[in-house]
Design a protein around this motif. Structure first.
Motif: not given
Length: 200
Positions: A88-89, A137-147
């Motif tokens: 989903a991310v 590249q970076h924002i989806p991974a950062t969003l998943e890490c933050l959540s």
């Protein structure tokens, strides 16, 4: 990054996809909390049964099949939800990047000639290359890490507060202390960026 930019990024995911992403994250962490609580119950029941019977699990032959079956089911569901959340991310990041790219491309194509006369070509190319590389590249991974980090902290605090209610008394000063520490480091980071900034 300002909150308005974050809101623009999340709103570009669409009305349907964003709730699915939030629900999958909540369900995944709910299953992880359920696994922890079930392991605590399994351990507690085993210790109480062992102490009441006066023997160990090896020579008494306790049957742990109900506990193990529930644990296996919860673990499998948690693995499935981890895969679903990651998908989903990534799907959200792909859809947002596609929508933002189309919006930027339409804005550049429909821009008046004065825009191209006053804006360097390299700046326009950087928007379509470096900036969209960050979005892809970076924002989806950062969003998943933050959540994931936020929900892990919330779930850990919830479990600790449920098991040890007196922990809630110390939670308020801890939150206040963390707020001021975070504020201090934010100001220090801004000062460091300003100090190391070299004008072109």
């Amino acid at each position: 990054m300002p909150w308005r930019a974050c809101g623009k990024y999340l709103s570009s995911a669409g009305i349907l996809l964003l709730p699915v992403l939030v629900f999958s994250q909540l369900l995944k962490h709910s299953l992880m909390v359920a696994i922890d609580l079930w392991l605590a119950k399994w351990t507690s029941d085993t210790i109480s049964n062992t102490s009441s019977s006066g023997c160990t699990t090896q020579n008494c032959g306790f049957d742990h099949s109900p506990y193990s079956m529930v644990f296996i089911v919860l673990s499998c569901l948690a693995i499935i939800m981890c895969l679903a959340t990651s998908s989903a991310v990534e799907w959200t990041g792909l859809r947002v990047a596609k929508k933002l790219h189309n919006s930027l491309l339409n804005a550049v194509i429909l821009a008046p000639m004065r825009f191209f006369e006053t804006t360097p070509l390299g700046s326009i190319l950087n928007r379509f290359s470096a900036d969209f590389n960050t979005i892809d590249q970076h924002i989806p991974a950062t969003l998943e890490c933050l959540s994931r980090s936020t929900l892990l902290c919330v779930s850990a605090l919830a479990v600790i507060s449920y098991v040890t209610p007196i922990f809630l008394i110390s939670l308020v000063p801890l939150v206040i202390t963390c707020y001021f520490i975070q504020k201090h480091f934010r100001v220090a980071a801004r000062y460091s960026l300003y100090k190391n900034y070299t004008p072109p």
